[in-house]
Design a protein around this motif. Structure first.
Motif, short mmCIF file in Angstrom:
data_model
loop_
_atom_site.label_atom_id
_atom_site.label_comp_id
_atom_site.label_asym_id
_atom_site.label_seq_id
_atom_site.Cartn_x
_atom_site.Cartn_y
_atom_site.Cartn_z
N TYR A 1 0.83 -1.21 0.00
CA TYR A 1 0.00 0.00 0.00
C TYR A 1 0.87 1.26 0.00
O TYR A 1 2.04 1.25 0.39
N HIS B 1 -5.41 9.62 1.76
CA HIS B 1 -5.75 8.66 0.70
C HIS B 1 -4.76 7.50 0.73
O HIS B 1 -3.55 7.71 0.78
N ILE C 1 -4.10 3.61 -1.16
CA ILE C 1 -4.46 2.60 -2.16
C ILE C 1 -3.56 1.39 -1.97
O ILE C 1 -2.35 1.53 -1.74
N SER C 2 -4.18 0.21 -2.03
CA SER C 2 -3.45 -1.03 -1.79
C SER C 2 -3.55 -1.93 -3.01
O SER C 2 -4.62 -2.06 -3.63
N TRP D 1 -7.95 -2.93 -1.99
CA TRP D 1 -8.79 -1.96 -1.29
C TRP D 1 -8.23 -0.56 -1.40
O TRP D 1 -7.04 -0.37 -1.65
N THR D 2 -9.12 0.42 -1.23
CA THR D 2 -8.75 1.84 -1.20
C THR D 2 -9.46 2.50 -0.03
O THR D 2 -10.66 2.26 0.19
N TRP E 1 -10.05 6.34 1.99
CA TRP E 1 -9.84 7.79 1.98
C TRP E 1 -10.70 8.44 3.07
O TRP E 1 -11.74 7.92 3.44
N HIS F 1 -12.02 -3.49 -4.15
CA HIS F 1 -12.02 -3.44 -5.61
C HIS F 1 -12.82 -4.57 -6.22
O HIS F 1 -13.58 -4.35 -7.17
#
Length: 766
Positions: free
Chosen positions: A471, A488, A490-491, A495-496, A498, A525
């Motif tokens: 991530y 924020h 992001i991985s 997954w994301t 924020w 996702h």
């Protein structure tokens, strides 16, 4: 009443320095009946020094359903045993702990924690005085048990026979001196009371003849009191001199043992890190699990909490009425006879490669110890009652060497929960892991009473763990008044996350309330599941006097906006009168129709568990007339457990393993990164005076920039031009399609700029 001439000599002698016999001789002459050990005036409940047995009632933690229960405890021969009632002593012992190997700790005014091996007892006394009596008795019994154990293993004793004899002799002398001090103390109390009675009689005299006799009696009492006081002072001096002489020798021996222990612990620490990195990397990489069929194993059950491990007497099924302040449900564990689990075989070659990779990345494991600077918080805060905390100028003495952006990034401490959730097929099981993740973000705050640095406008912070954990995280301070930060993450593992958090805080005199405002979004996702929740209120207590401590309270509602499934979490505020475990968190996971499927329970500073509901029914009415649900569940399953703090954490601001690495310098970060903030860096290095000066310079620089912007806005208004105002560099404001709220979201470009090493757009804030 005038003082006769015959008494003046006695008074002069009473006021003169004492030059009589030695303290020990005087004690031997004055010692009468002892008032301590066998006296009727001593408290019957107080443990006598050297006593072999101590009994009494204590409240013992059993489990989350029953809380604390009253038990009869017996301390004898170095063993602490407990029973449900005194009558059970004749036939049934519910549990025993050996004090020779036990660790004794006190959590608050009335709590005692005993741990030995894999067993832990959480006990609570009815009063603080009673707690102290038990602690004294336990410490004495532990010391005696250790001595007995050492005597039995004389062949393993590292010291020689002559050294042991010398130590035993010294201890006997110290005990004798301590006994002398106790005798003096008893005599002072006795003669002081007699002197007070004589003085009272003197005040009521009317006949001058009687006055001379009474004053003579007062003089005699005062003389005796003077002698005893001087004897006690001399005995104290003898005791301290002897203790200091021998403490130097013991200190040298202890220092050598500490050095050897430190060397050994450093070696073990390196091995533990490598093992932890290897194990975590295997858990987070599903492609490394071999395709070999899994073999069924016996069900080990979920991991019990330390408090429940010691609950031997609670294996049988019992039902209790819900307490008035309990959540609106009761859980009952069902049979696990049909449950089986399997383990996957690990690929040795893949594990070896992961192990070699983990050796390449070395993060720091310590920072300079916190200096011991004393500063009165109340002297600063008393003029700030009712004001916003962000508007109060505070010296770095109350800070920790991390910014709020870095504290926000600490939410990722247990990112593996989200990695695991991304692989879940069931959205309800995924919700349980998301709930555990939302609770885990508070685990680092239990001892963290220091205030993080307020970020400067435009300040950023990145955490790039792409190679290690898959991530990348970036934060930016998007507003200064009110202070707001956008985050924020992001991985690559599906997954994301924020969030935009605005901190609202109020100082109420006795406590400080911190209310994080804003919404946290998490999207997976593969499934498209979109979870939204908010944070609870944090409260810092004992601002004026006492030890600072933090509590979390309030409710969290987690909503999956794709499936409409929900999780209701309740953070129970601490109450001195409650028998519930402190920092308790409970919750229910329900589907879109409101049907409950999982019960969540635990504490926000230790662990969370989930239990699948197999049956539900209506129970009795609560305090508000509402019926409470009774849920029958399977055995709880561990969702999350807090990592232990690093060694010496108490001298490093109680930072976690992740927190220790957050301010570590890294190459290629933006020029606005919190790692490069000079006042924060100086504070971490222990140069607090320089840090305070640098903090004032940075704040004045920021105020000057704000005044310039205000002047530009005023000029634009006078000229009829539009003035855009400050705009964040990496985030922009938009209305969220799910919640309908306006918030700052990541617009991209940061990692690309880092790749090019082009930070030309970054403002000069430091």
């Amino acid at each position: 009443v005038s003082i006769p001439a015959s008494c003046e000599g006695g008074l002069r002698w009473f006021l003169s320095p004492y030059t009589g016999p030695s303290s020990v001789d005087l004690i031997r002459q004055c010692r009468g009946p002892r008032l301590g050990k066998g006296s009727a005036s001593a408290s019957a409940a107080a443990p006598a020094p050297g006593s072999d047995t101590y009994k009494g009632w204590l409240f013992k933690w059993t489990n989350y359903l029953k809380g604390y229960q009253r038990r009869w405890f017996v301390l004898s021969n170095g063993l602490l045993s407990y029973y449900r009632t005194q009558a059970e002593m004749a036939h049934t012992c519910r549990g025993t702990i050996n004090l020779a190997t036990a660790h004794i700790d006190t959590e608050d005014a009335c709590n005692i924690v005993l741990s030995s091996g894999g067993r832990t007892y959480h006990l609570k006394a009815s009063t603080e005085v009673e707690r102290q009596r038990w602690v004294t008795a336990l410490e004495l019994a532990k010391a005696k048990a250790i001595r007995m154990m050492n005597d039995q293993s004389g062949d393993e004793e590292p010291t020689s026979q002559s050294d042991r004899s010398e130590i035993q002799g010294t201890l006997k002398i110290l005990i004798s001196k301590l006994d002398d001090l106790s005798t003096c103390n008893d005599l002072i109390a006795k003669h002081g009371a007699a002197l007070q009675r004589s003085l009272s009689e003197l005040e009521g005299l009317k006949v001058p003849v009687e006055g001379g006799e009474k004053i003579k009696a007062v003089n005699e009492r005062a003389t005796l009191f003077r002698i005893t006081s001087n004897a006690m002072i001399n005995a104290c001096r003898d005791f301290l001199d002897l203790a200091e002489t021998h403490s130097r020798r013991w200190q040298r021996a202890l220092q050598y043992e500490r050095e050897q222990r430190t060397h050994l612990e450093e070696t073990i620490e390196q091995l533990a890190k490598q093992h932890n990195s290897l194990e975590r990397a295997w858990r987070e990489a599903p492609t490394l699990v071999s395709s070999a069929p899994s073999a069924p194993t016996t069900n080990k059950g979920s991991e019990r909490s330390r408090k429940e491990e010691a609950s031997d007497e609670d294996e049988d099924t019992e039902y209790f009425d819900a307490m008035e302040d309990s959540p609106a449900f009761i859980t009952v564990t069902a049979s696990e006879s049909t449950q089986h689990r399997s383990v996957s075989h690990r690929n040795p070659c893949s594990l070896c490669s992961l192990f070699m990779y983990s050796l390449k990345i070395q993060r720091r494991t310590h920072i300079p110890d916190k200096p011991n600077y004393s500063l009165n918080l109340w002297s600063i805060m008393k003029n700030c009652i009712g004001k916003e905390l962000s508007k109060i100028p505070m010296p770095v003495n109350f800070n920790e060497p991390l910014s709020m952006l870095q504290r926000l990034t600490e939410d990722l401490e247990y990112h593996e929960l989200l990695d695991k959730a991304a692989r879940c097929d069931s959205s309800l099981e995924q919700m349980c892991l998301v709930a555990a993740f939302s609770v885990s973000s508070y685990s680092t705050t239990v001892h963290r009473t220091a205030k993080p640095f307020n970020p400067l406008l435009g300040e950023t912070y990145e955490l790039d763990r792409l190679e290690e954990f898959g991530y990348r995280s970036v934060c930016e301070q998007v507003s200064h008044h009110p202070p707001a930060a956008a985050h924020h993450v992001i991985s690559q593992r599906g997954w994301t996350l924020w969030q935009e958090i605005t901190i609202a805080s109020k100082f109420r005199g006795k406590y400080l309330s911190i209310m994080p405002l804003g919404t946290i979004h998490l999207q997976f996702h593969a499934s498209g599941n979109h979870y939204v929740w908010r944070k609870v209120t944090s409260t810092v207590h004992n601002i004026i006097v006492g030890k600072l401590w933090i509590d979390q309270s309030g409710d969290i509602e987690i909503v999956n906006h794709r499936t409409k499934e929900t999780c209701q979490l309740k953070f129970s505020p601490y109450s001195y009168f409650s028998r519930d475990v402190p920092r308790k968190v409970t919750g229910v996971v329900a589907d879109s129709g409101g049907q409950a499927h999982y019960i969540l329970s635990g504490t926000w500073d230790e662990k969370m568990e989930s239990a699948k509901i197999v049956q539900s029914s209506r129970g009795g009415s609560g305090s508000e007339g509402k019926q409470k649900m009774v849920y029958q569940t399977l055995s709880p399953k561990l969702l999350w457990k807090k990592y232990p703090l690093p060694e010496n954490a108490e001298n490093m601001y109680y930072f976690s393993t992740l927190a220790l690495t957050l301010n570590e310098l890294e190459d290629g970060v933006a020029m606005t990164d919190s790692r490069l903030r000079p006042d924060q860096r100086l504070m971490e290095d222990g140069r607090w005076d320089e840090a305070n000066s640098e903090k004032q310079r940075l704040e004045e620089k920021q105020r000057a920039v704000r005044r310039r912007r205000e002047a530009e806005a005023s000029d634009a208004l006078d000229e009829g031009r539009e003035y855009e105002g400050y705009q964040p560099l990496w985030f922009y404001q938009r209305r969220d399609s799910v919640t309908g709220e306006t918030s700052f979201v990541y617009k991209g470009g940061y990692w690309e700029a880092k790749e090019r090493q082009d930070w030309s757009l970054c403002p000069d804030i430091f």
